[in-house]
Design a protein around this motif. Structure first.
Motif, PDB file in Angstrom:
ATOM      1  N   MET A 123      54.205  57.711  73.765  1.00 26.36           N
ATOM      2  CA  MET A 123      53.856  57.024  72.520  1.00 26.36           C
ATOM      3  C   MET A 123      54.794  57.486  71.406  1.00 26.36           C
ATOM      4  N   LYS A 124      55.503  56.561  70.777  1.00 25.57           N
ATOM      5  CA  LYS A 124      56.437  56.895  69.710  1.00 25.57           C
ATOM      6  C   LYS A 124      55.669  57.365  68.475  1.00 25.57           C
ATOM      7  N   THR A 125      56.178  58.416  67.840  1.00 24.26           N
ATOM      8  CA  THR A 125      55.508  58.986  66.678  1.00 24.26           C
ATOM      9  C   THR A 125      56.309  58.713  65.411  1.00 24.26           C
ATOM     10  N   ILE A 126      55.604  58.267  64.369  1.00 25.74           N
ATOM     11  CA  ILE A 126      56.200  57.991  63.060  1.00 25.74           C
ATOM     12  C   ILE A 126      55.452  58.813  62.016  1.00 25.74           C
ATOM     13  N   LEU A 127      56.192  59.478  61.141  1.00 25.06           N
ATOM     14  CA  LEU A 127      55.566  60.284  60.091  1.00 25.06           C
ATOM     15  C   LEU A 127      55.784  59.642  58.730  1.00 25.06           C
ATOM     16  N   ILE A 128      54.714  59.579  57.941  1.00 28.00           N
ATOM     17  CA  ILE A 128      54.770  59.026  56.590  1.00 28.00           C
ATOM     18  C   ILE A 128      54.262  60.076  55.615  1.00 28.00           C
ATOM     19  N   ALA A 129      55.021  60.340  54.559  1.00 26.53           N
ATOM     20  CA  ALA A 129      54.586  61.261  53.500  1.00 26.53           C
ATOM     21  C   ALA A 129      54.365  60.461  52.228  1.00 26.53           C
ATOM     22  N   HIS A 130      53.112  60.266  51.868  1.00 29.28           N
ATOM     23  CA  HIS A 130      52.760  59.494  50.669  1.00 29.28           C
ATOM     24  C   HIS A 130      51.304  59.797  50.342  1.00 29.28           C
ATOM     25  N   ASN A 131      50.542  58.788  49.924  1.00 29.39           N
ATOM     26  CA  ASN A 131      49.115  58.936  49.618  1.00 29.39           C
ATOM     27  C   ASN A 131      48.322  58.023  50.537  1.00 29.39           C
ATOM     28  N   TYR A 132      47.383  58.600  51.305  1.00 28.48           N
ATOM     29  CA  TYR A 132      46.606  57.786  52.238  1.00 28.48           C
ATOM     30  C   TYR A 132      45.410  57.172  51.500  1.00 28.48           C
ATOM     31  N   THR A 133      45.683  56.093  50.794  1.00 28.33           N
ATOM     32  CA  THR A 133      44.662  55.430  49.987  1.00 28.33           C
ATOM     33  C   THR A 133      45.030  53.964  49.806  1.00 28.33           C
ATOM     34  N   GLU A 134      44.027  53.146  49.572  1.00 34.65           N
ATOM     35  CA  GLU A 134      44.248  51.728  49.307  1.00 34.65           C
ATOM     36  C   GLU A 134      44.417  51.446  47.815  1.00 34.65           C
ATOM     37  N   VAL A 135      44.481  52.484  47.000  1.00 31.84           N
ATOM     38  CA  VAL A 135      44.612  52.328  45.559  1.00 31.84           C
ATOM     39  C   VAL A 135      46.057  52.043  45.178  1.00 31.84           C
ATOM     40  N   SER A 136      46.263  50.999  44.369  1.00 32.38           N
ATOM     41  CA  SER A 136      47.556  50.634  43.812  1.00 32.38           C
ATOM     42  C   SER A 136      48.619  50.478  44.894  1.00 32.38           C
ATOM     43  N   PHE A 137      49.889  50.827  44.569  1.00 35.93           N
ATOM     44  CA  PHE A 137      50.941  50.551  45.526  1.00 35.93           C
ATOM     45  C   PHE A 137      50.990  51.572  46.668  1.00 35.93           C
ATOM     46  N   SER A 138      50.205  52.659  46.593  1.00 32.67           N
ATOM     47  CA  SER A 138      50.085  53.566  47.732  1.00 32.67           C
ATOM     48  C   SER A 138      49.485  52.847  48.935  1.00 32.67           C
ATOM     49  N   ALA A 139      48.812  51.742  48.664  1.00 33.42           N
ATOM     50  CA  ALA A 139      48.203  50.964  49.745  1.00 33.42           C
ATOM     51  C   ALA A 139      49.232  50.455  50.740  1.00 33.42           C
ATOM     52  N   MET A 140      50.509  50.356  50.307  1.00 32.28           N
ATOM     53  CA  MET A 140      51.520  49.870  51.246  1.00 32.28           C
ATOM     54  C   MET A 140      51.719  50.866  52.386  1.00 32.28           C
ATOM     55  N   SER A 141      51.657  52.172  52.093  1.00 34.96           N
ATOM     56  CA  SER A 141      51.807  53.181  53.146  1.00 34.96           C
ATOM     57  C   SER A 141      50.540  53.267  53.999  1.00 34.96           C
ATOM     58  N   TYR A 142      49.391  53.156  53.351  1.00 35.78           N
ATOM     59  CA  TYR A 142      48.112  53.121  54.077  1.00 35.78           C
ATOM     60  C   TYR A 142      48.096  51.957  55.072  1.00 35.78           C
ATOM     61  N   SER A 143      48.500  50.782  54.589  1.00 40.59           N
ATOM     62  CA  SER A 143      48.492  49.589  55.441  1.00 40.59           C
ATOM     63  C   SER A 143      49.551  49.670  56.528  1.00 40.59           C
ATOM     64  N   LEU A 144      50.736  50.197  56.195  1.00 40.77           N
ATOM     65  CA  LEU A 144      51.790  50.338  57.192  1.00 40.77           C
ATOM     66  C   LEU A 144      51.354  51.276  58.316  1.00 40.77           C
ATOM     67  N   ALA A 145      50.708  52.377  57.945  1.00 43.21           N
ATOM     68  CA  ALA A 145      50.222  53.322  58.956  1.00 43.21           C
ATOM     69  C   ALA A 145      49.241  52.643  59.911  1.00 43.21           C
ATOM     70  N   ASN A 146      48.306  51.888  59.361  1.00 42.29           N
ATOM     71  CA  ASN A 146      47.314  51.207  60.203  1.00 42.29           C
ATOM     72  C   ASN A 146      47.949  50.094  61.035  1.00 42.29           C
ATOM     73  N   HIS A 147      48.940  49.419  60.460  1.00 45.86           N
ATOM     74  CA  HIS A 147      49.654  48.366  61.192  1.00 45.86           C
ATOM     75  C   HIS A 147      50.401  48.958  62.391  1.00 45.86           C
ATOM     76  N   LEU A 148      51.105  50.050  62.168  1.00 49.42           N
ATOM     77  CA  LEU A 148      51.869  50.677  63.250  1.00 49.42           C
ATOM     78  C   LEU A 148      50.950  51.229  64.336  1.00 49.42           C
ATOM     79  N   ALA A 149      49.832  51.817  63.907  1.00 48.71           N
ATOM     80  CA  ALA A 149      48.877  52.340  64.888  1.00 48.71           C
ATOM     81  C   ALA A 149      48.293  51.221  65.745  1.00 48.71           C
ATOM     82  N   SER A 150      48.051  50.069  65.129  1.00 51.40           N
ATOM     83  CA  SER A 150      47.507  48.931  65.885  1.00 51.40           C
ATOM     84  C   SER A 150      48.511  48.397  66.906  1.00 51.40           C
TER      85      SER A 150
END
Length: 365
Positions: free
Chosen positions: A1-28
């Motif tokens: 399983m390929k591993t991707i690391l993201i350093a940001h804020n794990y929240t749906e608030v404001s534009f941090s939501a882009m990293s939250y959503s990307l993480a969930n998209h990649l996991a799916s």
């Protein structure tokens, strides 16, 4: 399983939501995503299973900005434990994650660094550029050149800024998205035209010119229906409070809680962005998401992706141009309803979370 690391804020608030959503998209899609969250802070690792993949959420050793040697050593342990093939960094957290990953992988890790803030904007907000700041810019220039494979620019303006100030051509334009929170549009009072500003109150944002232009316009058009609302805080807050005092046409609301932003924007006829320089203002995306058209300075990165007279009216960030803008709004208010629908349509077409996640995924491959 390929591993991707993201350093940001794990929240749906404001534009941090882009990293939250990307993480969930990649996991799916079957990836293992290691997410180092600065805010909110996670004391223990959280494991979130998504279809064939999973997300591992953790935080830095302390709630402070990760800049110390102990933060660096802690991250080295995280890297050696999960060995990510791709690292995506935002803000200060990217310095350690990208640097350590490149060193520990002998250069094999693919690194993405975000270019959120324009240097030209920072120079306006700084009273003077100190020697320390010059050294920090030099350090960043070396960091970009040696350790970053791709520098993600939220606008074409950001890419040009990167090339101009750092001499770096690794920039790739990928528009920031905004989480869709739209529910319904309020029925606005028809005997007034509400123009609202939301954001930092700093020199680069052009708020002083905005307020002065409104005063000039109201002197010329005494019976104008336009009212101006300003929300936010920053280095110019005291000056702005003095400017709006005893002016019934201008309301200063101070800082808004995040859960009040949608009501504020959807309760406006227009959201104004008078910035001298700006990348891709988050409030512009939130406004269009809420079906509120924009009044936007030509010197923002967002203006390049909008059409004057469709979902926005464009202007130059100076007093005379803003005075003319107010006149344009009042004499073309019959266009407002269609502009509202077009604003929402442009958001869905260019700035939706699905578009962002799919585009970023293709860049990772």
């Amino acid at each position: 399983m390929k591993t991707i690391l993201i350093a940001h804020n794990y929240t749906e608030v404001s534009f941090s939501a882009m990293s939250y959503s990307l993480a969930n998209h990649l996991a799916s899609l079957g990836y293992q995503v290691v997410f180092i969250s600065h805010q909110p802070y996670f004391i223990k690792e959280q494991f979130i299973h998504k279809d064939n993949g999973k997300i591992i959420v953790c935080s830095w050793p302390t709630t402070k900005r990760p800049t110390s040697l102990s933060d660096f050593l802690w991250y080295c342990k995280i890297y050696l434990k999960y060995k990510p093939e791709v690292v995506i960094g935002h803000f200060v957290g990217s310095n350690i994650t990208i640097l350590a990953s490149k060193l520990l992988s002998f250069g094999r890790v693919k690194t993405f660094e975000y270019y959120h803030t324009l240097r030209s904007q920072l120079f306006i907000d700084m009273k003077r550029v100190t020697l320390r700041q010059k050294l920090l810019f030099l350090r960043k220039k070396i960091f970009y050149k040696l350790y970053c494979d791709i520098i993600v620019c939220p606008s074409e303006l950001a890419k040009k800024d990167l090339e101009s100030f750092y001499g770096n051509e690794k920039g790739v334009v990928l528009l920031n998205p905004m989480m869709d929170r739209f529910i319904d549009r309020k029925v606005l009072i028809k005997d007034s035209i509400i123009v609202s500003y939301l954001g930092r109150l700093d020199p680069s944002k052009g708020i002083i010119d905005l307020i002065e232009a409104y005063k000039v316009y109201k002197e010329r058009v005494v019976n104008s229906k336009i009212t101006l609302r300003v929300a936010g805080t920053g280095s110019q807050v005291v000056k702005i409070q003095k400017l709006v005092k005893n002016n019934p046409g201008i309301e200063y609301l101070g800082t808004l809680q995040y859960d009040a932003i949608d009501d504020y924007l959807s309760g406006s006829n227009f959201t104004i962005i008078p910035s001298k320089f700006d990348n891709l203002p988050t409030v512009g995306l939130e406004s269009m998401m809420n079906q509120t058209p924009l009044l936007i300075s030509n010197t923002t990165g967002l203006a390049d992706y909008l059409t004057d007279g469709k979902e926005c009216f464009k202007f130059e960030p100076n007093l005379d141009s803003i005075v003319s803008l107010f006149d344009k709004i009042e004499n073309n208010f019959n266009l407002y309803e269609q502009m509202s629908f077009d604003a929402r349509a442009t958001y869905l077409d260019k700035f939706s979370m699905d578009t962002y996640c799919n585009t970023f995924y293709q860049a990772i491959l």
